[in-house]
Design a protein around this motif. Structure first.
Motif, PDB file in Angstrom:
ATOM      1  N   ARG A 174      27.816  57.244  34.719  1.00  0.00           N
ATOM      2  CA  ARG A 174      29.172  57.237  33.959  1.00  0.00           C
ATOM      3  C   ARG A 174      29.345  58.236  32.788  1.00  0.00           C
ATOM      4  N   ALA A 175      30.385  58.976  32.516  1.00  0.00           N
ATOM      5  CA  ALA A 175      30.385  59.717  31.474  1.00  0.00           C
ATOM      6  C   ALA A 175      30.622  58.916  30.364  1.00  0.00           C
ATOM      7  N   ALA A 176      29.705  59.434  29.273  1.00  0.00           N
ATOM      8  CA  ALA A 176      29.675  58.615  28.006  1.00  0.00           C
ATOM      9  C   ALA A 176      30.633  59.127  26.886  1.00  0.00           C
ATOM     10  N   THR A 177      31.389  60.302  27.235  1.00  0.00           N
ATOM     11  CA  THR A 177      32.265  60.983  26.504  1.00  0.00           C
ATOM     12  C   THR A 177      33.284  61.607  27.319  1.00  0.00           C
ATOM     13  N   ALA A 178      34.676  61.517  26.956  1.00  0.00           N
ATOM     14  CA  ALA A 178      35.401  62.568  27.549  1.00  0.00           C
ATOM     15  C   ALA A 178      35.084  64.090  27.376  1.00  0.00           C
ATOM     16  N   ALA A 202      36.592  59.766  29.930  1.00  0.00           N
ATOM     17  CA  ALA A 202      35.466  59.133  29.592  1.00  0.00           C
ATOM     18  C   ALA A 202      35.434  57.845  30.549  1.00  0.00           C
ATOM     19  N   ASP A 203      33.959  57.490  30.824  1.00  0.00           N
ATOM     20  CA  ASP A 203      33.917  56.245  31.619  1.00  0.00           C
ATOM     21  C   ASP A 203      33.726  56.584  33.491  1.00  0.00           C
ATOM     22  N   THR A 204      34.399  57.823  33.419  1.00  0.00           N
ATOM     23  CA  THR A 204      34.613  58.446  34.804  1.00  0.00           C
ATOM     24  C   THR A 204      32.921  57.893  35.605  1.00  0.00           C
ATOM     25  N   ILE A 205      32.679  57.810  36.782  1.00  0.00           N
ATOM     26  CA  ILE A 205      31.764  57.759  37.467  1.00  0.00           C
ATOM     27  C   ILE A 205      31.386  59.444  37.846  1.00  0.00           C
ATOM     28  N   SER A 218      25.819  65.690  33.785  1.00  0.00           N
ATOM     29  CA  SER A 218      25.552  64.244  33.106  1.00  0.00           C
ATOM     30  C   SER A 218      25.113  64.725  31.546  1.00  0.00           C
ATOM     31  N   VAL A 249      25.394  61.992  28.517  1.00  0.00           N
ATOM     32  CA  VAL A 249      24.299  61.009  29.174  1.00  0.00           C
ATOM     33  C   VAL A 249      22.879  61.600  28.853  1.00  0.00           C
TER      34      VAL A 249
END
Ligand code: AMP
Ligand code: MG
Length: 452
Positions: A49-53, A172-175, A191, A196
């Motif tokens: 998952r994305a930790a940042t936009a 943010a938080d996208t898989i 990533s 990440v």
């Protein structure tokens, strides 16, 4: 000898054998957390998952000036709009100042958009002015050098012009990547770029490789009157590496039960998840591998209706201490092409399942055989073929999209010992059990082999 899987007519279909092998694997190898940068080719244990936009904040797509679009609504080439340049927005820093009416900030590509600005005018559409309001450089001068006192803007710029909005690439938080896929270079960049730094991956599967045969000689060993160089040890270890696993070399065993058993035990002690043995699984007087498997664990299946590779054998042995899933024991026929093809059909999918890969088999393409080929009735043949290519090197397809293929090395190249044909083959063409021969023009399934 105990054979756990019942066989129809004493011989298994390719699917029965593959299902029999895969059915013994009830868990994947352990998960470890490693640096994203080190994870090329590793299989993800879960989604990333994305930790940042990305971008994390609005920023400039160009070198130029951050402005308010409405300030330059009337700008044309000959009637430019003059703006005071009140500071700078550099990549890696907060902007010097906000942008208020009639003012601009010089901005670099990737710098945060200053408060108040809603567009960026590329430097190519401006002229820098000195403190005396005279041009301090030519129209469209690049943005290097001292900060000008003001600038002329020669074109109107819509709201949002040359701005990269926060989250426009990735929210943010996208898989970003799914579990069960292996990391590519682009996946690593994605990533890492989304903040990440570490990923959970399966450890590499450990696969030990043992060649057998009194006639088989290692590198630099004298051939003597009846020796042959070992093709399968190096070839199978390379297939193991290419499948993303770690290869362990168990050397070359004599055709003696003790020697084979001792080396199998060494493989298990070395922590192998899988042991591949080449040779010695047929019905010759010195074929001791099945006996060695049986002594160490059990034989789960033997003999498959496949050409080449009929004597294929599969068994399992308990791990030391009896914990964890069993060690998989593959007995591949000694003929090099047979060992290669049975690795593709049975070992590679098993290694991929152990490794946590979601897809186990190679994608299947459609082909057309341009030559007649004969084969054994009752066995599915995996014919080594070469694709016809256009002058740019791309495979030639017919109007139905099928790749035109010919026999690698002709009919004689289809012998299970013919390495020269294997080495030039692009793909395996699948010919069903029923046929004894197939005509030129027959449609076939194609498995592309790993190569460019
Ligand atoms: P086997 O399955 O042991 O009966 O061997 C079948 C054929 O493959 C024989 O001609 C062997 O000499 C040959 N062979 C077995 N092992 C290897 C090897 N490691 N490299 C090259 N040829 C091999
Ligand atoms: Mg042998």
């Amino acid at each position: 000898m105990s054979v756990a899987v019942a066989t129809v007519g004493d011989i298994l279909s390719v699917e029965q054998a593959r299902e029999g092998v895969l059915g013994t694997i009830d868990r994947t190898v352990e998960v470890e957390v490693i640096a994203t940068a080190d994870a090329l080719g590793r299989v993800l244990a879960g989604p990333v998952r994305a930790a940042t936009a990305l971008p994390p904040w609005d920023n400039s797509a160009m070198d130029g000036y951050a402005i308010r679009s409405e300030d330059v609504a009337t700008a044309t080439e000959d009637n430019p709009v003059r703006l005071d340049v009140v500071g700078e927005a550099r990549a890696g820093s907060q902007p010097d100042a906000p942008v208020s009416p009639g003012r601009a900030l010089r901005i670099a590509t990737g710098a945060p958009l200053p408060w108040g600005a809603d567009a960026v005018v590329p430097v190519e559409l401006t002229t820098p002015l000195g403190p005396d309001d005279e041009p301090s450089g030519p129209r469209g001068r690049d943005a290097t050098g001292p900060l000008p006192a003001a600038c002329l803007v020669h074109q109107r710029i819509p709201i949002g012009g040359s701005i990269r909005r926060a989250g426009s690439d990735i929210a943010a938080d996208t898989i970003l990547l799914d579990g069960g896929s292996s990391l590519t270079a682009a996946g690593i960049a994605l990533s890492a770029g989304a903040g990440v730094p570490r990923v959970a991956v399966h450890r590499r599967v450990r696969v030990a490789v043992l060649a057998t045969g009194d006639e088989v000689r290692g590198p630099d060993e004298p051939m003597g009157p009846a020796g042959i160089p070992d093709a399968n040890g190096p070839g199978l270890r390379a297939l193991v590496t290419a499948s993303g696993a770690d290869a362990i070399d168990l050397g070359i065993a004599r055709d003696l039960l003790d020697d084979v058993s001792r080396r199998l035990e060494a493989g298990i002690s070395a922590g192998a998840d899988v042991i591949i043995v080449s040779g010695g699984v047929s019905v010759g007087p010195y074929d001791v591998v099945k006996t060695a498997f049986d002594a160490l664990g059990q034989i789960d299946l033997w003999r498959v209706a496949v050409q080449p590779g009929k004597p294929f054998t599969f068994g399992t042995a308990p791990r030391p201490g009896g914990r964890g899933s069993p060690v998989l024991l593959f007995g591949l026929p000694g003929n090099p092409v047979s060992s290669f093809v049975t690795f593709e059909l049975f070992v590679r999918p098993a290694v991929r399942r152990l490794a946590g890969q979601r897809s186990l088999l190679r994608p299947v393409d459609r082909g057309v055989l341009r030559e007649r080929v004969s084969k054994s009735a009752g066995r599915r043949a995996f014919i080594r073929v070469v694709a016809d290519r256009d002058p740019a090197g791309a495979p030639v397809r017919d109007s139905k999209g099928r790749v035109s293929v010919r026999l690698a090395g002709g009919q004689a190249g289809q012998g299970s010992h013919v390495l020269s044909a294997l080495a030039v083959a692009d793909a395996l063409a699948v010919v069903p059990e029923v046929a004894e021969s197939v005509r030129a023009g027959t449609a076939v399934d194609l498995w592309w082999l790993d190569r460019d």
